[in-house]
Write a protein that holds these residues in place. Structure first.
Motif, short mmCIF file in Angstrom:
data_model
loop_
_atom_site.label_atom_id
_atom_site.label_comp_id
_atom_site.label_asym_id
_atom_site.label_seq_id
_atom_site.Cartn_x
_atom_site.Cartn_y
_atom_site.Cartn_z
N VAL A 109 -6.81 0.80 11.09
CA VAL A 109 -6.54 -0.52 11.66
C VAL A 109 -7.21 -1.61 10.82
O VAL A 109 -6.59 -2.62 10.48
N ILE A 110 -8.46 -1.38 10.46
CA ILE A 110 -9.21 -2.38 9.69
C ILE A 110 -8.63 -2.52 8.28
O ILE A 110 -8.47 -3.63 7.77
N ALA A 111 -8.31 -1.38 7.66
CA ALA A 111 -7.74 -1.43 6.31
C ALA A 111 -6.41 -2.16 6.30
O ALA A 111 -6.12 -2.97 5.41
N ARG A 112 -5.58 -1.90 7.31
CA ARG A 112 -4.28 -2.58 7.39
C ARG A 112 -4.47 -4.08 7.61
O ARG A 112 -3.74 -4.90 7.04
N PHE A 113 -5.44 -4.43 8.42
CA PHE A 113 -5.75 -5.83 8.70
C PHE A 113 -6.14 -6.56 7.41
O PHE A 113 -5.59 -7.62 7.09
N ILE A 114 -7.07 -5.99 6.65
CA ILE A 114 -7.53 -6.62 5.41
C ILE A 114 -6.39 -6.71 4.41
O ILE A 114 -6.19 -7.74 3.74
N GLY A 115 -5.62 -5.62 4.28
CA GLY A 115 -4.50 -5.63 3.34
C GLY A 115 -3.48 -6.70 3.67
O GLY A 115 -2.90 -7.33 2.78
N ARG A 116 -3.25 -6.92 4.96
CA ARG A 116 -2.25 -7.91 5.39
C ARG A 116 -2.75 -9.33 5.17
O ARG A 116 -2.03 -10.20 4.66
N ILE A 117 -4.00 -9.59 5.53
CA ILE A 117 -4.53 -10.94 5.46
C ILE A 117 -4.78 -11.38 4.02
O ILE A 117 -4.62 -12.55 3.68
N ALA A 118 -5.15 -10.44 3.16
CA ALA A 118 -5.48 -10.79 1.77
C ALA A 118 -4.31 -11.45 1.06
O ALA A 118 -4.51 -12.29 0.19
N PHE A 119 -3.08 -11.08 1.45
CA PHE A 119 -1.90 -11.65 0.81
C PHE A 119 -0.95 -12.25 1.85
O PHE A 119 0.26 -12.14 1.74
#
Length: 238
Positions: A109-119
């Motif tokens: 969940v956290i990894a997907r969140f960071i990946g989404r927000i970064a771009f």
């Protein structure tokens, strides 16, 4: 023992990570977060002040251990002399993928969140993310430019931005393989046919053959580091 205030704050952050990771910032309403967190708008205003401030707090919480580990590794590498491109790439990539390993069930969940927000499509949201990671990312870019003197600084910067993008894609699971699709592909299947016919992952994105899923971040890290080392070594203009 946690107080009710702490519980409400953590619940809002946990739900924000999940919902922003799934729908992005603009695609996620504050009401959807508060309903899922069994809270209300007043609680968001009390703990954070606004939807954007909630996002900033969630990004800060998620990125703090990643930034700390990247900083520790870079300090260690530079104290030992002149790090190689592979050492720098590994030191940068692995902490980002370790989000999955070190956060238990919430890792994906956290990894997907960071990946989404970064771009995120919104420049404002990308800037918000960058504010949490810019100091250490700038150090890595400078270190890579020193480690690759045969390439121009602009070429290294181009490769670096693409490294960030590829990492974010894997963190968001946009390239994850649905396990059930692997057995159905055959050697005669062309890449374009495979991409269009395999099942989609939970994010709704097409699965890509050969990409390791979140269940095997160690293998993904090795594949990604090897790919990026080759790209930086032979793919940059001098």
């Amino acid at each position: 023992m946690e107080t009710p205030v702490e519980t409400t704050r953590e619940r809002l952050l946990n739900v924000a990570e999940q919902r922003f990771g799934e729908g992005g910032y603009e695609g996620t309403s504050l009401r959807a977060i508060t309903v899922a967190a069994a809270a209300n708008i007043a609680a968001v205003n009390y703990h954070f002040g606004s939807k954007e401030a909630l996002l900033r707090a969630a990004v800060g919480r998620a990125m703090a251990p990643v930034n700390a580990e990247r900083r520790r590794r870079l300090d260690q590498l530079e104290a030992g002399g002149s790090p190689t491109p592979e050492e720098l790439i590994r030191a940068f990539i692995e902490p980002g993928l370790d989000l999955v390993l070190r956060r238990g069930e919430r890792g994906a969940v956290i990894a997907r969140f960071i990946g989404r927000i970064a771009f995120d499509p919104s420049r404002r949201i990308r800037e918000l993310y960058a504010a949490e990671s810019e100091p250490i990312e700038s150090r890595y870019l400078a270190a890579l430019q020193r480690a690759l003197p045969q390439a121009t600084p602009d070429s290294v910067a181009f490769g670096y931005v693409n490294m960030l993008g590829l990492l974010a894609l894997h963190q968001s699971q946009a390239l994850a393989v649905a396990p059930s699709t692997m057995a159905s592909t055959t050697p005669s299947t062309t890449p374009s046919t495979t991409v269009s016919t395999v099942s989609t992952v939970s994010t709704g994105q097409p699965a890509v053959p050969g990409a390791a899923g979140p269940e095997d971040p160690g293998k993904l890290a090795e594949n990604l580091v090897a790919f990026l080392v080759a790209a930086f070594d032979r793919g940059l203009r001098s």
